[in-house]
Write a protein that holds these residues in place. Structure first.
Motif, PDB file in Angstrom:
ATOM      1  N   ALA A   1     -16.058  -2.517   0.835  1.00 42.25           N
ATOM      2  CA  ALA A   1     -16.643  -2.982  -0.594  1.00 42.25           C
ATOM      3  C   ALA A   1     -15.500  -2.717  -1.522  1.00 42.25           C
ATOM      4  N   ASP A   2     -14.715  -2.006  -1.610  1.00 41.63           N
ATOM      5  CA  ASP A   2     -13.635  -1.534  -2.451  1.00 41.63           C
ATOM      6  C   ASP A   2     -12.490  -2.682  -2.451  1.00 41.63           C
ATOM      7  N   VAL A   3     -12.271  -3.072  -1.039  1.00 47.17           N
ATOM      8  CA  VAL A   3     -11.227  -4.116  -0.810  1.00 47.17           C
ATOM      9  C   VAL A   3     -11.833  -5.480  -1.238  1.00 47.17           C
TER      10      VAL A   3
ATOM     11  N   ALA B   1       0.786  -1.333   0.007  1.00 45.67           N
ATOM     12  CA  ALA B   1       0.056  -0.067  -0.052  1.00 45.67           C
ATOM     13  C   ALA B   1       0.958   1.131   0.002  1.00 45.67           C
ATOM     14  N   VAL B   2       0.612   2.251  -0.978  1.00 45.70           N
ATOM     15  CA  VAL B   2       1.425   3.324  -0.999  1.00 45.70           C
ATOM     16  C   VAL B   2       0.541   4.427  -0.918  1.00 45.70           C
ATOM     17  N   ASP B   3       0.923   5.579  -0.056  1.00 49.72           N
ATOM     18  CA  ASP B   3      -0.147   6.731   0.077  1.00 49.72           C
ATOM     19  C   ASP B   3       0.682   7.789   0.834  1.00 49.72           C
TER      20      ASP B   3
ATOM     21  N   LEU C   1      -5.860   3.845   7.063  1.00 48.61           N
ATOM     22  CA  LEU C   1      -7.159   3.353   6.640  1.00 48.61           C
ATOM     23  C   LEU C   1      -7.072   2.250   5.616  1.00 48.61           C
ATOM     24  N   ILE C   2      -6.169   2.412   4.672  1.00 44.13           N
ATOM     25  CA  ILE C   2      -6.309   1.122   3.909  1.00 44.13           C
ATOM     26  C   ILE C   2      -5.471   0.229   4.328  1.00 44.13           C
TER      27      ILE C   2
ATOM     28  N   LYS D   1      -5.930  -5.356   6.345  1.00 42.93           N
ATOM     29  CA  LYS D   1      -5.482  -6.364   7.422  1.00 42.93           C
ATOM     30  C   LYS D   1      -7.073  -7.121   7.981  1.00 42.93           C
ATOM     31  N   THR D   2      -7.991  -6.160   8.003  1.00 44.24           N
ATOM     32  CA  THR D   2      -9.429  -6.704   8.572  1.00 44.24           C
ATOM     33  C   THR D   2      -9.904  -7.776   7.358  1.00 44.24           C
TER      34      THR D   2
END
Length: 187
Positions: free
Chosen positions: A127-129, A13-15, A23-24, A29-30
């Motif tokens: 939902a995106d994940v 993840a890159v931000d 958040l991502i 991880k969830t």
């Protein structure tokens, strides 16, 4: 062994935003993914071993199944990162997802045309994940079907000896539909 589970999937993840990155990371991880989070395109390239391609060594293969990156970052944009990954012979098959808080159709189209699998609008939601799993499976099927790919060192591959030949297969993976895509059993 042999069955593919979500915890075997590694997402980079890159931000540059700490809040968005956390958040991502939490959402991934969830969903039981292994996550490595970095704050820039350059750090992502460094993690992947591409920062200085002249000095790149293949002694340690980084096993990343998917990259999710912000579009707008200082220095190297997510689009620039996408292009570098798709230009790399060893990483081009890793699915890349771009995310942005700006809904600009020309930007979205440009990223998708350059090879991004998805374009998510922020804030990213669970939902995106959940949309990532088919892309993770696609990445694994490409590695299986391309035996010379440097990233084809995933768990689950085993050599099977028979009386007259040796072949490689992924445990519990068969193409029932004969559509060229493996039908993976997920636990």
């Amino acid at each position: 062994m042999g069955m593919v589970t979500d915890s075997q999937f590694h997402v980079l993840a890159v931000d540059d935003s700490v809040i968005d990155r956390k958040l991502i990371e939490r959402l991934l991880k969830t969903s039981s993914y292994q996550v490595t989070a970095v704050d820039s395109g350059n750090k992502a390239l460094e993690f992947l071993g591409l920062l200085n391609e002249d000095e790149q060594t293949n002694s340690q293969v980084i096993q990343v199944n998917l990259i999710i990156t912000d579009y707008c970052m200082p220095g190297m944009t997510g689009y620039d990162l996408l292009r570098k990954i798709k230009e790399s012979a060893s990483l081009k098959d890793i699915p890349v997802v771009i995310m942005s808080s700006e809904n600009i159709p020309s930007r979205i189209n440009r990223c998708l045309e350059e090879g991004a699998e998805e374009f998510f609008l922020k804030p990213v939601q669970l939902a995106d994940v959940n949309k990532l799993k088919p892309h993770l499976m696609q990445g694994i099927s490409k590695e299986i079907n391309e035996p010379n790919n440097i990233n084809n060192k995933r768990k689950g591959l085993e050599e099977i000896d028979s009386a007259d030949r040796t072949r490689t297969r992924l445990n519990d993976t068969i193409d029932i539909n004969n559509d060229g895509l493996p039908d993976l059993e997920i636990v």
